[in-house]
Write a protein that holds these residues in place. Structure first.
Motif, short mmCIF file in Angstrom:
data_model
loop_
_atom_site.label_atom_id
_atom_site.label_comp_id
_atom_site.label_asym_id
_atom_site.label_seq_id
_atom_site.Cartn_x
_atom_site.Cartn_y
_atom_site.Cartn_z
N GLU A 38 -10.02 -3.86 2.26
CA GLU A 38 -9.04 -4.68 1.54
C GLU A 38 -9.03 -4.33 0.06
OE1 GLU A 38 -6.77 -6.82 2.43
OE2 GLU A 38 -7.18 -7.10 4.56
N LEU A 39 -10.21 -4.13 -0.51
CA LEU A 39 -10.30 -3.77 -1.93
C LEU A 39 -9.63 -2.42 -2.18
CD1 LEU A 39 -11.37 -4.28 -4.80
CD2 LEU A 39 -13.52 -3.22 -4.08
N PHE A 64 -7.44 -0.93 -0.31
CA PHE A 64 -6.01 -1.04 -0.01
C PHE A 64 -5.23 -1.38 -1.28
CE2 PHE A 64 -2.31 -3.50 1.46
CZ PHE A 64 -1.79 -2.67 2.45
N ASN A 65 -5.72 -2.35 -2.02
CA ASN A 65 -5.05 -2.75 -3.26
C ASN A 65 -5.15 -1.66 -4.33
OD1 ASN A 65 -4.28 -5.25 -2.20
ND2 ASN A 65 -6.24 -6.18 -2.78
N ARG A 96 -2.69 1.24 -3.47
CA ARG A 96 -1.29 0.88 -3.68
C ARG A 96 -0.92 0.81 -5.16
NH1 ARG A 96 0.87 -4.11 -0.86
NH2 ARG A 96 -1.01 -5.05 -1.72
N THR A 97 -1.88 0.49 -6.00
CA THR A 97 -1.57 0.36 -7.42
C THR A 97 -1.86 1.62 -8.22
OG1 THR A 97 -3.77 -0.61 -7.82
CG2 THR A 97 -1.94 -2.14 -7.44
#
Length: 216
Positions: free
Chosen positions: A68-69, A71-72, A75-76
């Protein structure tokens, strides 16, 4: 988590750059093996400014919190990324291999920045006009493919958690559609949900003598 020397790196990407390519994309999928849900494909261009200290790895080797970490972060901070979802109906219509390869092509086509070289996890190259190569176990070797692996896995897990709320009898949140004993038992009791892959279920369940239909 694996030590840095065992993590994916950018050697394959750098080799492509040394051959004259400038924009390298990594592609991977999640969900080829489940009995239910979509196959999800991601394409990622990390770009020249990617921070290599981020501990990218094969998504299966990361905890949910780590995925999850990342993933962010991807994307950024990646130069470009895209995620393509291929539905169970599409899988049943054209088979899982073709659905995956089609998803890979669509994911690359959707990238905001167009790559000139593509690294694909596995041994099957999608129908792209762009040059590239397949890399067996690429998500454990290439940072670009590992990044795509993380995006695909997290996106698919979120989809399956959403379906679990709509179809709680099959407990998709726990097994994500994979053929676990509990999942097979749920099918034996409740039959198939609208998101089960009919073609997969007939083949796999016939081998274990489980019915596609609920018990009386």
């Amino acid at each position: 988590m694996a030590s840095p020397q065992n993590l994916p790196n950018l050697q394959i990407e750098q080799q492509a750059v040394s051959e004259g390519f400038r924009c390298i994309a990594g592609v991977d999928e999640a969900g080829r093996g489940p009995l239910a849900g979509p196959v999800v494909v991601a394409a990622v261009i990390l770009g020249a400014h990617w921070d290599i200290s981020h501990p990218l790895n094969d998504s299966k080797k990361l905890s949910e919190k780590q995925r999850e970490l990342l993933f962010n972060i991807i994307r950024t901070q990646a130069q470009s990324y895209s995620i393509q979802v291929m539905s169970p109906a599409e899988i049943d219509k054209i088979n899982i291999l073709q659905a995956t390869l089609t998803g890979m092509k669509l994911a690359v086509d959707k990238l905001r920045v167009h790559p000139d070289y593509v690294l694909v996890d596995g041994n099957q190259y999608p129908p792209l006009s762009i040059k590239g190569k397949t890399v067996v176990r690429g998500d454990a070797i290439s940072m670009s493919i590992a990044a795509a692996s993380v995006l695909a896995k997290v996106a698919r897990d979120r989809i399956m958690k959403g379906w679990s709320k709509r179809y709680p009898e099959w407990d998709f949140e726990q097994h994500k559609g994979y053929p676990t004993a509990k999942h097979r038992q749920a099918i034996q009791i409740h039959g198939l949900s609208p998101i089960h892959r009919r073609s997969f279920c007939r083949s796999v369940l016939s081998q274990t003598q489980l019915s596609l239909f609920p018990t009386p």
